[in-house]
Design a protein around this motif. Sequence first.
Motif, PDB file in Angstrom:
ATOM      1  N   LEU A 143      78.341  57.218  43.205  1.00 52.30           N
ATOM      2  CA  LEU A 143      79.249  56.559  44.150  1.00 52.30           C
ATOM      3  C   LEU A 143      79.772  55.234  43.602  1.00 52.30           C
ATOM      4  CD1 LEU A 143      77.393  57.332  47.479  1.00 52.30           C
ATOM      5  CD2 LEU A 143      79.665  58.176  46.787  1.00 52.30           C
ATOM      6  N   GLY A 144      78.997  54.600  42.743  1.00 56.84           N
ATOM      7  CA  GLY A 144      79.437  53.361  42.118  1.00 56.84           C
ATOM      8  C   GLY A 144      80.606  53.564  41.157  1.00 56.84           C
ATOM      9  N   GLN A 145      80.858  54.796  40.753  1.00 58.96           N
ATOM     10  CA  GLN A 145      81.968  55.099  39.848  1.00 58.96           C
ATOM     11  C   GLN A 145      83.272  55.372  40.595  1.00 58.96           C
ATOM     12  OE1 GLN A 145      81.109  54.588  36.597  1.00 58.96           O
ATOM     13  NE2 GLN A 145      79.217  54.102  37.670  1.00 58.96           N
ATOM     14  N   VAL A 146      83.202  55.472  41.911  1.00 59.68           N
ATOM     15  CA  VAL A 146      84.393  55.718  42.728  1.00 59.68           C
ATOM     16  C   VAL A 146      85.203  54.426  42.806  1.00 59.68           C
ATOM     17  CG1 VAL A 146      85.229  56.318  45.045  1.00 59.68           C
ATOM     18  CG2 VAL A 146      83.236  57.501  44.094  1.00 59.68           C
ATOM     19  N   ARG A 147      86.482  54.521  42.482  1.00 58.88           N
ATOM     20  CA  ARG A 147      87.363  53.355  42.612  1.00 58.88           C
ATOM     21  C   ARG A 147      87.706  53.171  44.082  1.00 58.88           C
ATOM     22  NH1 ARG A 147      91.233  55.360  37.924  1.00 58.88           N
ATOM     23  NH2 ARG A 147      91.073  57.106  39.328  1.00 58.88           N
ATOM     24  N   MET A 148      87.148  52.147  44.687  1.00 60.11           N
ATOM     25  CA  MET A 148      87.326  51.923  46.117  1.00 60.11           C
ATOM     26  C   MET A 148      88.424  50.911  46.424  1.00 60.11           C
ATOM     27  SD  MET A 148      85.302  53.920  47.788  1.00 60.11           S
ATOM     28  CE  MET A 148      85.324  53.212  49.426  1.00 60.11           C
ATOM     29  N   ALA A 149      88.958  50.232  45.419  1.00 63.47           N
ATOM     30  CA  ALA A 149      89.939  49.175  45.656  1.00 63.47           C
ATOM     31  C   ALA A 149      91.176  49.665  46.409  1.00 63.47           C
ATOM     32  CB  ALA A 149      90.351  48.523  44.335  1.00 63.47           C
ATOM     33  N   SER A 150      91.554  50.919  46.228  1.00 64.05           N
ATOM     34  CA  SER A 150      92.750  51.435  46.895  1.00 64.05           C
ATOM     35  C   SER A 150      92.444  52.060  48.256  1.00 64.05           C
ATOM     36  CB  SER A 150      93.453  52.463  46.005  1.00 64.05           C
ATOM     37  OG  SER A 150      92.597  53.572  45.795  1.00 64.05           O
ATOM     38  N   GLU A 151      91.173  52.075  48.625  1.00 69.96           N
ATOM     39  CA  GLU A 151      90.778  52.647  49.916  1.00 69.96           C
ATOM     40  C   GLU A 151      90.928  51.597  51.012  1.00 69.96           C
ATOM     41  OE1 GLU A 151      90.279  55.748  50.231  1.00 69.96           O
ATOM     42  OE2 GLU A 151      89.913  56.333  48.157  1.00 69.96           O
ATOM     43  N   PRO A 152      91.069  52.030  52.257  1.00 67.88           N
ATOM     44  CA  PRO A 152      91.170  51.077  53.369  1.00 67.88           C
ATOM     45  C   PRO A 152      89.939  50.178  53.440  1.00 67.88           C
ATOM     46  CG  PRO A 152      91.685  53.307  54.109  1.00 67.88           C
ATOM     47  CD  PRO A 152      91.162  53.417  52.701  1.00 67.88           C
ATOM     48  N   PRO A 153      90.119  48.920  53.818  1.00 72.97           N
ATOM     49  CA  PRO A 153      88.977  47.989  53.896  1.00 72.97           C
ATOM     50  C   PRO A 153      87.828  48.508  54.761  1.00 72.97           C
ATOM     51  CG  PRO A 153      91.040  46.788  54.105  1.00 72.97           C
ATOM     52  CD  PRO A 153      91.392  48.253  54.108  1.00 72.97           C
ATOM     53  N   ALA A 154      88.125  49.170  55.858  1.00 74.35           N
ATOM     54  CA  ALA A 154      87.055  49.681  56.729  1.00 74.35           C
ATOM     55  C   ALA A 154      86.195  50.708  55.988  1.00 74.35           C
ATOM     56  CB  ALA A 154      87.646  50.287  57.998  1.00 74.35           C
ATOM     57  N   LEU A 155      86.824  51.548  55.177  1.00 73.97           N
ATOM     58  CA  LEU A 155      86.082  52.547  54.407  1.00 73.97           C
ATOM     59  C   LEU A 155      85.233  51.861  53.330  1.00 73.97           C
ATOM     60  CD1 LEU A 155      85.779  55.667  54.249  1.00 73.97           C
ATOM     61  CD2 LEU A 155      87.506  55.618  52.449  1.00 73.97           C
ATOM     62  N   GLN A 156      85.802  50.858  52.680  1.00 73.22           N
ATOM     63  CA  GLN A 156      85.048  50.101  51.683  1.00 73.22           C
ATOM     64  C   GLN A 156      83.819  49.454  52.314  1.00 73.22           C
ATOM     65  OE1 GLN A 156      87.468  47.329  49.376  1.00 73.22           O
ATOM     66  NE2 GLN A 156      89.257  48.644  49.641  1.00 73.22           N
ATOM     67  N   GLN A 157      84.008  48.861  53.477  1.00 74.74           N
ATOM     68  CA  GLN A 157      82.897  48.197  54.162  1.00 74.74           C
ATOM     69  C   GLN A 157      81.836  49.205  54.584  1.00 74.74           C
ATOM     70  OE1 GLN A 157      84.940  46.109  57.265  1.00 74.74           O
ATOM     71  NE2 GLN A 157      85.764  44.569  55.871  1.00 74.74           N
ATOM     72  N   ARG A 158      82.268  50.351  55.035  1.00 75.77           N
ATOM     73  CA  ARG A 158      81.308  51.375  55.465  1.00 75.77           C
ATOM     74  C   ARG A 158      80.445  51.847  54.291  1.00 75.77           C
ATOM     75  NH1 ARG A 158      82.456  57.311  58.068  1.00 75.77           N
ATOM     76  NH2 ARG A 158      80.276  57.759  58.444  1.00 75.77           N
TER      77      ARG A 158
ATOM     78  N   THR B 245      69.586  57.843  46.552  1.00 74.29           N
ATOM     79  CA  THR B 245      68.771  57.809  45.339  1.00 74.29           C
ATOM     80  C   THR B 245      69.520  56.985  44.287  1.00 74.29           C
ATOM     81  OG1 THR B 245      69.833  59.767  44.413  1.00 74.29           O
ATOM     82  CG2 THR B 245      67.865  60.131  45.795  1.00 74.29           C
ATOM     83  N   PRO B 246      68.831  56.569  43.234  1.00 73.21           N
ATOM     84  CA  PRO B 246      69.548  55.881  42.153  1.00 73.21           C
ATOM     85  C   PRO B 246      70.699  56.727  41.586  1.00 73.21           C
ATOM     86  CG  PRO B 246      67.196  55.534  41.908  1.00 73.21           C
ATOM     87  CD  PRO B 246      67.378  56.543  43.025  1.00 73.21           C
ATOM     88  N   ALA B 247      70.509  58.030  41.488  1.00 73.48           N
ATOM     89  CA  ALA B 247      71.565  58.902  40.956  1.00 73.48           C
ATOM     90  C   ALA B 247      72.781  58.901  41.885  1.00 73.48           C
ATOM     91  CB  ALA B 247      71.042  60.323  40.763  1.00 73.48           C
ATOM     92  N   MET B 248      72.572  58.987  43.190  1.00 71.56           N
ATOM     93  CA  MET B 248      73.687  58.968  44.140  1.00 71.56           C
ATOM     94  C   MET B 248      74.379  57.612  44.099  1.00 71.56           C
ATOM     95  SD  MET B 248      75.473  60.649  46.432  1.00 71.56           S
ATOM     96  CE  MET B 248      74.531  61.961  47.197  1.00 71.56           C
ATOM     97  N   ARG B 249      73.612  56.540  44.031  1.00 73.34           N
ATOM     98  CA  ARG B 249      74.202  55.194  43.942  1.00 73.34           C
ATOM     99  C   ARG B 249      75.082  55.077  42.683  1.00 73.34           C
ATOM    100  NH1 ARG B 249      72.219  51.107  46.924  1.00 73.34           N
ATOM    101  NH2 ARG B 249      70.523  51.609  48.342  1.00 73.34           N
ATOM    102  N   TYR B 250      74.582  55.605  41.578  1.00 78.59           N
ATOM    103  CA  TYR B 250      75.343  55.541  40.331  1.00 78.59           C
ATOM    104  C   TYR B 250      76.653  56.308  40.463  1.00 78.59           C
ATOM    105  CZ  TYR B 250      76.393  55.406  35.362  1.00 78.59           C
ATOM    106  OH  TYR B 250      77.008  55.182  34.156  1.00 78.59           O
TER     107      TYR B 250
END
Length: 161
Positions: free
Chosen positions: A139-154, A132-137
Motif C-alpha cells: 500500500l505504501g507504493q500506491v501513489r495517493m497524491a492524486s486521490e481525494p484528501p478524504a481517501l488519503q486520510q482514511r 502486516t508489514p507486507a500489506m503496508r509495503y
Amino acid sequence: MLSKWKAKVTRKNRSKPRSGKPISDNAAVNAFTSSALSSDLTWLPDMMAVGEPPLTAEVYIPAYLADPGEWYWSTLLLHDPSEIVLKRVLAIIEQAQLPGHEEALGQLGAGPLEDMMCDELLDHLQHWLPFTPAMRYALGQVRMASEPPALQQRLNAMFLR
C-alpha cells in the motif's frame, strides 16, 4: 446499494480504465477475507485458457513472489474482473515476506492496488487490519497524491491501527 469503481488509468497501467462494474455487493462483503480466499479458489488464473495445466494456490503464489515480472499479466485489470484481481492480490500479499518480496509487493501496490484505489477497496481492506508489514509495503507504493484528501486520510488512519 452497489458502489462503482472509479475509472482511472495510471502511468504504470495504461491498459484501459475499469469497467465501472461493482467489486461486490453487500452480501459478498466478506468474500475478501483470508478465510474466504482459502476456501474459494476461483481467483486463481485460468491457465487452461492459454493452453497450460491448471494451477493451485500452492504453486501460483510462490511463482508470483519468485518472479513477479513473469506473472505480472495475472494481476492486470484487463483480463479478469476487479473482484478476482483483488482476491489474487490479497492472496499473494498474505504469503509475502519482508525482506525478500519487495519487487512483487511494489508491483502489486503500484499496479492493481493503485488502479483500484477507492473507498470500496479500503472497505475490503478493513478485514486485513492491522496490516502486516507486507500489506503496508504494498500500500505504501500506491501513489495517493492524486486521490481525494478524504481517501488519503482514511488510508493513513488505517496505517495507524
